[in-house]
Write an enzyme that holds these catalytic residues in place. Structure first.
Site, PDB file in Angstrom:
ATOM      1  N   SER A 114       0.807  -1.223   0.000  1.00 13.18           N
ATOM      2  CA  SER A 114       0.000   0.000   0.000  1.00 13.18           C
ATOM      3  C   SER A 114       0.839   1.272   0.000  1.00 13.18           C
ATOM      4  O   SER A 114       0.334   2.337  -0.332  1.00 13.18           O
ATOM      5  CB  SER A 114      -0.960   0.022   1.187  1.00 13.18           C
ATOM      6  OG  SER A 114      -0.267   0.245   2.391  1.00 13.18           O
ATOM      7  N   LYS A 124       1.156   4.826   6.770  1.00 16.37           N
ATOM      8  CA  LYS A 124       0.615   5.662   5.690  1.00 16.37           C
ATOM      9  C   LYS A 124       1.301   7.022   5.742  1.00 16.37           C
ATOM     10  O   LYS A 124       2.012   7.350   6.680  1.00 16.37           O
ATOM     11  CB  LYS A 124      -0.905   5.856   5.823  1.00 16.37           C
ATOM     12  CG  LYS A 124      -1.721   4.580   5.889  1.00 16.37           C
ATOM     13  CD  LYS A 124      -1.747   3.816   4.605  1.00 16.37           C
ATOM     14  CE  LYS A 124      -2.547   2.526   4.781  1.00 16.37           C
ATOM     15  NZ  LYS A 124      -2.229   1.526   3.834  1.00 16.37           N
TER      16      LYS A 124
END
Length: 176
Positions: free
Chosen positions: A36, A81
């Site tokens: 991701s 993230k």
């Protein structure tokens, strides 16, 4: 002889306790699982995590953070993230482009591929107090704030400062 052995065992235990406290509260290491955050991070990359940085400074756009997601059934997991917007900022993701406070942000760290429009929970708004909005660099394959909403600052475990392995990809992370 036994007395010397006990002294050494006590010293070793003290050192271990200090190391455990340092790893728990000051810095640590993590291994990336998944894609991701590609192309910035790859599966199995090893990172150095600064756990005290946000005691002395606020989170900023571009910081790579390790945090517990605000998802009840996954709250014990750790995600990594990129911070896209911080408290008080307005953001909008439109046609694959990111806007912060009305200004388009050129994102050099994402894949240069066509953005796949999907139905997301959050694609625009103002970041509430004590929250951040995060996204994975692999925008077409990331479970991030677009899906689960804002991340409370208290959920942040630390900031990824450095990739330490693989050795041919050692890198300090910074965004200008």
């Amino acid at each position: 002889m036994l007395d010397k052995a006990l002294k050494w065992i006590k010293r070793i235990l003290r050192v271990l306790m200090v190391l455990i406290l340092i790893e728990r509260f000051i810095f640590g290491f993590t291994i990336i699982q998944g894609m991701s955050m590609a192309p910035t991070l790859q599966n199995n990359d090893k990172l150095f995590i600064n756990k005290i940085v946000y005691l002395f400074s606020k989170p900023h756009y571009g910081d790579l953070i390790v945090f517990h997601p605000p998802i009840e059934e996954r709250k014990d997991e750790l995600f990594i993230k990129r911070i896209i917007a911080v408290e008080g900022e307005r953001f909008c993701i439109k046609e694959g482009k990111l806007y912060i406070n009305g200004k388009e942000i050129k994102e050099f760290y994402t894949y240069n591929e066509e953005y796949k429009e999907r139905v997301y929970k959050v694609t625009s708004g103002k970041v509430p107090k004590n929250m951040v909005f995060v996204m994975g660099d692999n925008r077409n394959d990331s479970n991030d704030s677009r899906c689960f909403g804002f991340v409370p600052k208290r959920n942040i475990e630390g900031k990824a400062n450095l990739r330490i392995l693989p050795l041919d990809a050692v890198q300090v992370f910074s965004i200008k």
